[in-house]
Design a protein around this motif. Structure first.
Motif, mmCIF file in Angstrom:
data_model
loop_
_atom_site.group_PDB
_atom_site.id
_atom_site.type_symbol
_atom_site.label_atom_id
_atom_site.label_comp_id
_atom_site.label_asym_id
_atom_site.label_seq_id
_atom_site.Cartn_x
_atom_site.Cartn_y
_atom_site.Cartn_z
ATOM 1 N N CYS A 335 -8.181 -1.270 7.063
ATOM 2 C CA CYS A 335 -7.619 -2.539 6.585
ATOM 3 C C CYS A 335 -6.375 -2.232 5.755
ATOM 4 O O CYS A 335 -6.346 -1.276 4.976
ATOM 5 N N ASN A 337 -5.207 -3.924 3.354
ATOM 6 C CA ASN A 337 -5.355 -4.320 1.951
ATOM 7 C C ASN A 337 -5.742 -3.080 1.127
ATOM 8 O O ASN A 337 -6.821 -2.516 1.327
ATOM 9 N N CYS A 340 -9.126 -2.812 -0.290
ATOM 10 C CA CYS A 340 -10.269 -2.918 0.627
ATOM 11 C C CYS A 340 -10.428 -1.626 1.429
ATOM 12 O O CYS A 340 -11.368 -0.873 1.251
ATOM 13 N N CYS A 398 -9.454 -8.679 8.651
ATOM 14 C CA CYS A 398 -10.528 -7.814 8.156
ATOM 15 C C CYS A 398 -11.787 -8.656 7.893
ATOM 16 O O CYS A 398 -11.718 -9.654 7.180
ATOM 17 N N CYS A 401 -12.532 -8.367 3.738
ATOM 18 C CA CYS A 401 -11.726 -9.054 2.727
ATOM 19 C C CYS A 401 -10.958 -10.244 3.290
ATOM 20 O O CYS A 401 -10.371 -11.014 2.527
HETATM 21 ZN ZN ZN Z 1 -10.120 -5.618 4.253
#
Ligand code: ZN
Ligand code: SAM
Length: 1024
Positions: A335, A337, A340, A398, A401
């Motif tokens: 991911c 992020n 995350c 994702c 998240c």
């Molecule tokens: Zn994520």
């Protein structure tokens, strides 16, 4: 010498609509069909190939110079002496008598030419009745559109179909008489060493009595296969070694070796017992119907059994004991992020089965950063969306998240080796169809064992598109749009296999080597061993398409499918891995079944004269055949840059080379498929230089055509099929033809794709292919463009009407007009403008297009915008098109380009991203009401017509009358002509069609009312 000036049938006429109907059917044909032997791209439909070969070989019997012998043969075979087997046909359980199958249609003169055309293809009585609207008639199924006694019908080629065999006997007899009665002294009788087996001589037709058909770009073999079926000696050449193997397996081996013989003792009981299925030959005695099919089946099963002993345990049944069909996998990516960083399983959808009566989906539950997969069925399915965002072109969300990771990050992860994969479900074989279960520990253990074993086998390191992906490749070499796995880091073919798939492939290769060693001990005939080995090799290479990490699972049909049918190597996020030992889908046995049925279908039926083709692997620009050897050339060269044959074929080549490198060394001299001499316009072969790619294509094609002309007798014809719509591609083709000293004498579009386009909105894909018939160019003197232009206008206008009647529309219609225009142009040494400068091919094609559009617009003399609308409606109706594509077709010259933009601004087309369609009243009425429709240029006729339609729709008759009067439209001929034209071309279910019909129907009354009405105080409604 009368035959010197006799036209071939193909230069005069062809039953285009009928051939097209059967050609469209080609894609859905399966059992025994050529497409089921092994994948090759852009195979021509068999119906079109058979028709073009036949019509290129026979003279036009209505031509005054046609040899009398041929003309009387047509009358004898197709009228006076039709075999009893053809005097009727079955429909279900009913036998319909019909003693004159080749009579021309009602209202068509009964001439030998028309008899010959109906012999090639004739609508069935059922279709004719339906078309006439006969009472109780129903639309016939696709298989019953043509008369059963038509030459081009698929069923005609079934060796078990007696009627079909009778049709083919007539065809061969006509081909023979055509050949012997027009034989040119220079036509060389094939020499002994060159032409392989002679089984046909012993079966009736002497080989020297039959013509030779050359296909220099034979590919998957549709053309030589059909030439052989018509009794000819076919020569099939292709540059690509994979095509070479497919060609031998298609039009040489079955015809040579597919015969009854003795076998059973050798087979031994071991395979029969080990595998409880048999396809073609399960002999009760020593006699088998087809030794080739028998041996291929025997040795394939031998290999399969050995492989099963070695690796069968790596596909264990789960707790339910059900055999495994395959595994579903998702690639994974981190991911984007930063807080995350979960591993996102990349899935297009959670649905694994999506049938009307059966729905099964994965469930995905998230705990911490872990996603766990289960299975839900029917009503228990709560979610079906995968993590890949629909229309997101590779972006994913994702599940942990919720953040979107853009495709660019996935590419980067791929290039950095950070894409992983995980097994998400197992497909099983149950008594009630396919079953789906979650992954169990034993599945993972088996895979882990396979992974360890795979470390001991070689992983192929050959590069995918080496000019782009090899470490020494120049930067900016570009890419081929159809191959995209490399941008995600899959740069070698070895990377397209997970460890178990790799192990399975290598195990099959090793077992094949064992089989070939055994075969060597038992079959002394080395040539025959090559035949068996080729099928075994193709079988394993075929299996590879179900054993790569690009394998596709089809939830709508619950089957495995090859990723390469789209002429591409596309990126696949979630893939299916087959268990080759399964007997349900994607298994090696079902692959074998397709091959065996093909062999049986194409084997030479007893008492039939079929010559095995002579197959050659090499550049068509330098062929090892004597001058004047071929009677005709029928071919289908690459379509400019559409398909990267050699790059795609590398996938198969790498396995075939490992399998058969020692058995057929002549086919595997190079590390990957040879590419330098390929006649294609790929910029990546020229350091990214597009122009160089184009030039290469043109010059290479010209050299190949020069060579084809050399190998052909001097009064033979060359039939060249082409399926690309861009002017650039046609310019290259036409330049190559002219450069090779050829000119076009006839053009036939044949519909092959309708309703089944492979590459949606691909700008290059034509829905039809165009066959141009060429003869050596007789050049006159230079001519003035003015005069040539007039001639081209006439010829193109005539062609537009003809092709329109055949049912062609859109780009197909325009492009079909290039051939006739070139035919005129090519007659002159050069065509000059008033200032003496020569006119080039791009200009010629632009002129052809302009003339075609003019012919379509006909007498319509309205303003340019209305004309555009009208032409578009004619060409495309209301169907959705690719905007760039359609815009290029409709616009003419620089001025037209502006016109298209203006038309777009004025809302004549609804453009939605890359697609567009004709704007209808409902699309345009807000614009018209706001008064913005008119623009600076003032109202056009189409605005005024839409305006009137709106008033009619609103039942506002008084204002309608005022409007027509106010704008002087009541007697304005172009206005009503536009209405009439739209009435003729708009689909009847459209509201616009109904409105136009009403207006046209009311025209007289409206005129009377307009005369009676006092001059209006208030003009029109929308302020137009
Ligand atoms: Zn994520
Ligand atoms: C459109 S495909 C032919 C398809 C074929 N008609 C069929 O039905 O399967 C064109 C073929 O030309 C071959 N080719 C390309 N360049 C060539 C060359 N220089 N010499 C011979 N064949 C070539 C390609 O390998 C490809 O198979």
């Amino acid at each position: 010498m009368p035959d010197a000036v006799c036209n071939r049938l193909i230069e005069v006429a062809l039953p285009i609509r009928e051939i097209s109907a059967e050609s469209v059917r080609d894609k859905s044909l399966r059992h025994g069909h050529i497409s089921t032997l092994h994948l090759w791209w852009a195979r021509r439909p068999l119906a079109a190939s058979r028709a073009v070969v036949f019509a290129s070989l026979v003279p036009d019997p209505d031509d005054p110079n046609c040899p009398a012998e041929f003309r009387s043969a047509v009358t004898r075979l197709l009228r006076d002496n039709v075999p009893a087997a053809l005097k009727g046909y079955w429909r279900g359980r009913n036998f319909r008598r019909d003693s004159d199958p080749y009579r021309p249609y009602d209202g068509t003169p009964d001439t030998p030419r028309n008899r010959l055309l109906t012999f090639i293809a004739r609508w069935s009585p059922e279709w004719l009745a339906f078309e006439k609207g006969a009472k109780d008639s129903q639309q016939p199924a696709p298989a019953e559109l043509l008369d059963d006694r038509s030459l081009v019908k698929w069923e005609t080629s079934d060796p078990k179909n007696e009627q079909g065999q009778a049709v083919l006997r007539i065809a061969r007899e006509l081909v023979r008489i055509a050949h012997t009665s027009t034989r040119h002294s220079e036509a060389a009788v094939p020499s002994g060493e060159e032409s392989g087996s002679r089984n046909a001589e012993t079966l009736g037709l002497a080989q020297s009595d039959m013509p030779v058909v050359l296909d220099p770009f034979a590919g998957g073999g549709a053309i030589p296969l059909e030439a052989g079926r018509l009794g000819c000696q076919a020569i099939a050449n292709d540059y690509n070694p994979v095509a070479y193997l497919i060609l031998r397996a298609t039009c040489e081996f079955p015809q040579k070796y597919g015969k009854p013989g003795l076998r059973a003792q050798e087979a031994g009981p071991e395979t029969a017992k080990a595998l409880n299925s048999s396809f073609v030959s399960d002999p009760p005695s020593n006699q088998v119907p087809n030794v080739l099919a028998y041996d291929v089946e025997h040795w394939a099963k031998w290999i399969l059994e050995r492989a099963r002993q070695r690796i069968g345990h790596l596909y264990p049944a789960g707790k339910d004991g059900k055999p495994v069909v395959g595994y579903l996998w998702a690639r994974t990516a981190p991911c984007s992020n930063p807080t995350c960083r979960a591993e996102i399983p990349l899935l297009r959808s959670l649905l694994v089965c999506n049938k009307p009566a059966k729905r099964v989906a994965l469930t995905a539950s998230v705990q911490g950063k872990q996603v766990t997969f289960g299975i839900a069925k029917g009503k228990a399915i709560a979610h079906t969306d995968g993590t890949m965002i629909e229309k997101g072109r590779g972006d994913c969300r994702c599940p942990v998240c919720g953040q979107v990771t853009p495709v660019a990050d996935l590419r980067r992860a791929g290039l950095e080796g950070k894409l992983g994969e995980r097994m998400v479900a197992v497909i099983t074989d149950t008594p009630h169809g396919k079953g789906y279960r979650p992954v169990e520990p034993s599945d993972l253990t088996a895979f882990e064992e396979a992974r360890q074993l795979a470390e001991t086998v070689e992983r192929p390191g050959e590069y995918i598109v080496p000019e782009i992906n090899a470490p020494n490749a120049p930067p900016d070499a570009g890419a081929h749009r159809s191959i995209s796995v490399d941008i995600y880091g899959f740069k070698t073919f070895g990377s397209l296999f997970n460890p178990r798939q790799l192990l399975a492939m290598q195990t099959f290769v090793a077992c094949l080597h064992d089989a070939l060693a055994e075969l060597g001990k038992r079959k002394p005939d080395a040539e025959y061993r090559k035949a068996v080995a080729t099928y075994l090799g193709l079988w394993i290479s075929r299996n590879a398409t179900f054993l790569t990490n690009l394998g596709i699972w089809k939830p709508s049909g619950e089957f495995l499918s090859t990723p390469f049918s789209m002429q591409a190597i596309p990126m696949v996020w979630d893939y299916a891995e087959a268990n080759l030992f399964n007997q349900a889908t994607g298994g090696a046995l079902s692959q074998l079944g397709w091959i065996l049925r093909f062999i049986a279908h194409e084997s030479c039926p007893p008492e039939t004269s079929i010559y095995p083709a002579q197959v050659n692997c090499g550049d068509a620009a330098q062929m090892p055949f004597t001058t004047g050897k071929a009677t005709v050339v029928v071919t289908d060269p690459p379509y400019f840059d559409s398909i990267a044959y050699a790059d795609l074929a590398d996938f198969f080549y790498l396995w075939l080379k490992r399998e058969l490198g020692d058995t057929l060394p002549e086919a595997f001299a190079t590390p990957q498929t040879p590419k330098a001499e390929e006649a294609v316009a790929h910029k990546h072969r020229h350091q990214g230089n597009r122009d160089k790619g184009k030039q290469h294509f043109q010059h290479k094609l010209a050299a190949c055509l020069v060579e084809a002309k050399r190998v052909c007798i001097s009064d033979g014809v060359l039939a060249v099929m082409f399926a690309h719509q861009s002017t650039e591609a046609w310019t290259a083709l036409v330049n190559a033809l002219l450069e090779a000293g050829l000119n076009i004498t006839a053009t036939f579009p044949i519909d092959t794709e309708r309703g089944n386009r492979m590459v949606a909105l691909d700008v290059s894909a034509l829905e039809s292919s165009i066959t141009v018939i060429c003869r050596p160019r007789q050049v006159g003197t230079a001519a003035a463009f003015r005069d040539v232009r007039r001639e081209i206008e006439r010829v193109v206008a005539e062609s537009v009407h003809r092709f329109w009647d055949y049912g062609f529309r859109g780009a197909d219609l325009i492009v079909a007009c290039y051939g006739p225009a070139v035919g005129v142009f090519g007659r002159y040494e050069r065509v000059e403008r008033a200032d003496g400068t020569p006119v080039g091919v791009p200009e010629l094609l632009e002129l052809a297009k302009e003339c075609a559009l003019k012919a379509i617009a006909g007498e319509f003399t309205g303003d340019p915008l209305s004309r555009l609308y009208f032409v578009w409606a004619n060409l495309y109706g209301t169907a959705t098109q690719a905007w760039d594509d359609a815009r290029l077709v409709v616009q003419v010259g620089g001025e037209g380009e502006d016109a298209m933009e203006v038309a777009r601004r004025r809302g004549l087309f609804v453009v939605d991203g890359p697609t567009c369609r004709l704007a209808l009243l409902r699309d345009r009425s807000p614009l018209l009401r706001s008064g913005r429709g008119a623009g600076d240029e003032g109202a056009s006729l189409i605005d005024e017509l839409h305006h009137a339609m709106q008033l009619w729709k609103d039942e506002n008759r008084a204002d309608l009358v005022l409007y027509l009067r106010e704008h002087d439209l009541i007697d304005h001929a172009p206005y009503w002509k536009l209405a009439q034209a739209l009435f003729e071309v708009l689909p009847h279910e459209e509201e616009d069609w109904k409105l136009v019909r009403s207006l046209l129907g009311e025209r007289e009354t409206l005129r009377l009312e307009a005369r009676r009405t006092a001059p209006p105080v208030q003009p029109a409604l929308f302020g137009a």
